[in-house]
Design an enzyme around this catalytic site. Structure first.
Site, mmCIF file in Angstrom:
data_model
loop_
_atom_site.group_PDB
_atom_site.id
_atom_site.type_symbol
_atom_site.label_atom_id
_atom_site.label_comp_id
_atom_site.label_asym_id
_atom_site.label_seq_id
_atom_site.Cartn_x
_atom_site.Cartn_y
_atom_site.Cartn_z
ATOM 1 N N TYR A 1 -15.001 42.669 47.206
ATOM 2 C CA TYR A 1 -15.929 41.878 46.397
ATOM 3 C C TYR A 1 -17.293 41.681 47.046
ATOM 4 O O TYR A 1 -17.918 40.637 46.906
ATOM 5 C CB TYR A 1 -15.334 40.521 45.991
ATOM 6 N N TYR B 1 -8.854 35.462 55.739
ATOM 7 C CA TYR B 1 -8.692 36.633 54.874
ATOM 8 C C TYR B 1 -9.066 37.946 55.558
ATOM 9 O O TYR B 1 -9.476 38.898 54.904
ATOM 10 C CB TYR B 1 -9.478 36.456 53.569
ATOM 11 N N CYS C 1 -11.487 56.984 55.801
ATOM 12 C CA CYS C 1 -11.931 58.084 54.938
ATOM 13 C C CYS C 1 -12.277 57.593 53.537
ATOM 14 O O CYS C 1 -11.651 58.007 52.543
ATOM 15 C CB CYS C 1 -10.860 59.174 54.885
ATOM 16 N N GLU C 2 -13.236 56.697 53.471
ATOM 17 C CA GLU C 2 -13.740 56.148 52.215
ATOM 18 C C GLU C 2 -15.237 55.922 52.366
ATOM 19 O O GLU C 2 -15.680 55.323 53.352
ATOM 20 C CB GLU C 2 -13.086 54.795 51.884
ATOM 21 N N GLY D 1 -10.668 26.136 47.951
ATOM 22 C CA GLY D 1 -11.735 27.069 47.621
ATOM 23 C C GLY D 1 -13.100 26.656 48.115
ATOM 24 O O GLY D 1 -14.115 27.163 47.643
ATOM 25 N N GLU E 1 -6.624 21.499 49.196
ATOM 26 C CA GLU E 1 -6.056 22.649 49.902
ATOM 27 C C GLU E 1 -7.122 23.546 50.527
ATOM 28 O O GLU E 1 -7.298 24.698 50.106
ATOM 29 C CB GLU E 1 -5.201 23.458 48.930
ATOM 30 N N PRO E 2 -7.830 23.103 51.553
ATOM 31 C CA PRO E 2 -8.790 23.983 52.224
ATOM 32 C C PRO E 2 -8.070 25.021 53.079
ATOM 33 O O PRO E 2 -7.062 24.728 53.727
ATOM 34 C CB PRO E 2 -9.593 23.021 53.094
ATOM 35 N N GLY E 3 -8.564 26.231 53.071
ATOM 36 C CA GLY E 3 -8.020 27.280 53.932
ATOM 37 C C GLY E 3 -9.146 27.935 54.701
ATOM 38 O O GLY E 3 -9.291 27.779 55.911
ATOM 39 N N ARG E 4 -10.000 28.662 53.967
ATOM 40 C CA ARG E 4 -11.174 29.301 54.570
ATOM 41 C C ARG E 4 -12.026 28.277 55.327
ATOM 42 O O ARG E 4 -12.549 28.568 56.399
ATOM 43 C CB ARG E 4 -11.999 29.954 53.456
#
Length: 445
Positions: A346, A403, A373-374, A261, A303-306
């Protein structure tokens, strides 16, 4: 681009006002308003692979892997595969010696297809279906992180041999991040809370299963966390719980997974993550608490991902239309929430840069919107773009390696973009663009 060439390139980038920490490490200025990634012009990538297009700088990914290994020697670095899973990326991760965490049989299937060592795989997820558990057991993944009492019972019944497990603990630590990605606080779907006694009950349930071997504990306090103090507090609480487990059950747990995270900046001024400070403070906290409780220091995993792939990515879009509303100017592009739902999910905010020609020095605040269409299909709100931005112009959005491909969808039956890697002046297609034939292949009506 070699590591030796990296330092002057970074200097050139900063002089050209490319925000540090947001762009891939190999980016530099080209001619006539273009940018080069790994020596390849972004305009060339857009012309060859079309837009929208996700581009990954292989050098940046590998550098981040090495920086984590250097800052945390002897610590297991497990790449969080959910941030970006693809055969090419997982090959880089494997070659750099990192471990891998997966959250589904599908992610595991990608790892299996490149023979990622099962001994370096952890299986996560708050909901693991029987198919997920069978896939993990079938491939012989080293550790399963259990997340519910039902899962402990199901895994115990399915395991054919002593399966190593970690119990996911909710430590009650606020990572001070968006509520949608806060996972360390009470009353949410992940893990077993410390405060209620659920974590200790889970430990007992695992120990009661003869086919399971409890090897440690796991925690994760959220995503986009920049406060090292939050990680430090979680580490202290986890060691204290390990000591309690030793007292109540007479066992010394050899492993502690502190999750990931770690934050990355998306815009100039966003907080970044102090990796060296994290390494110093968290390791000191673990060592001090273990000494206080007279516990041996466990094998640590993070656990790094980003933090590994986020800033390695750029998404390229083509402007389709510019519309001047009563209060805002809308710059509409050929992608949107189907290739980047994070702003809608978010409120994620991004940097946007036009490339490919000489633009006006006068800028205006615009809202970059997608094709879907939003009304909420907004990629970037109130960002400065040149006053002469027009249809056909190319936009580059940095820090889109994590992501984006993972969360992409087929909303409005739009095919997902390709993923292209760049290294040393050469571009390679990692994942091809989805076609209409792909979309129709599953429709058997």
């Amino acid at each position: 681009m070699t590591l030796a060439e990296l330092i002057p390139t970074l200097g050139e980038s900063l002089r050209g006002q490319l925000e540090p920490g947001i762009w891939p490490r190999s980016v530099r200025h080209g001619v006539d308003g273009d940018l080069l990634l790994g020596g390849v012009p972004l305009t060339q990538l857009a012309a060859r692979f079309g837009t929208p297009c996700h581009v990954l700088d292989e050098m940046t990914v590998r550098l981040h892997c090495r920086e984590y290994a250097s800052a945390l020697p002897g610590i297991e670095i497990a790449y969080a595969g959910k941030s970006m899973t693809g055969r090419g990326v997982l090959r880089w991760i494997a070659e750099e010696g990192l471990s891998l965490d997966v959250c589904s049989a599908g992610e595991l299937a990608v790892a299996r297809s490149i023979a990622f060592p099962a001994s370096r795989i952890l299986f996560h997820g708050n909901v693991k279906t029987p198919e997920d558990l069978k896939a993990a057991i079938g491939y012989g993944v080293d550790r399963v992180v259990v997340d519910s009492l039902d899962e402990i019972e199901q895994l115990g019944a399915l395991a054919r041999y002593p399966q190593n497990v970690l119990v996911r603990v909710t430590p009650g630590v606020d990572g001070h991040t968006h509520k949608a990605v806060a996972t360390g606080v009470e009353d949410q779907k992940f893990g077993f809370p410390l405060a209620s006694g659920a974590a200790m009950e889970a430990v007992g349930r695992v120990l009661a299963q003869p086919s399971l071997r409890l090897v440690g504990l796991h925690c994760h306090i959220g995503s986009q966390v920049s406060r090292v103090a939050s990680f430090e507090e979680a580490a202290r609480r986890m060691v204290a719980f390990m000591a309690l487990v030793q007292v109540q059950h007479g066992i010394t747990l050899p492993q502690l997974d502190l999750g990931g995270g770690h934050a990355v900046p998306y815009r100039c001024g966003d907080p970044s993550f102090d990796l060296r400070g994290y390494a110093d403070r968290v390791l000191r906290a673990v060592n001090y608490e273990c000494s206080s409780y007279r516990l041996p220091v466990p094998r640590l995993t993070i656990e790094p991902g980003r933090a590994i792939v986020g800033s390695a990515g750029i998404t390229l879009y083509r402007v389709v239309t510019v519309k001047h509303g009563s209060k805002r100017t809308f710059v509409a592009v050929d992608g949107g929430m189907s290739d980047n739902p994070r702003p809608s999910l978010y409120g994620a905010r991004y940097t946007v840069r036009p490339v490919g020609r000489r633009f006006s020095h006068t800028s205006t605040a615009v809202t970059v919107v997608g094709r879907h269409c939003e009304a909420g299909d907004i990629l970037a709100e109130d960002v400065p773009l040149p006053a002469d931005i027009r249809a056909g112009d190319l936009l580059a959005v940095p820090c889109t390696g994590a992501y984006h491909h993972s969360l992409a969808s087929n909303y409005n039956m739009v095919g997902r973009p390709p993923v292209v890697s760049v290294l040393d002046g050469a571009a390679r297609l990692l994942i091809r663009r989805e076609t209409e034939d792909d979309l129709l292949a599953r429709d058997l009506g």
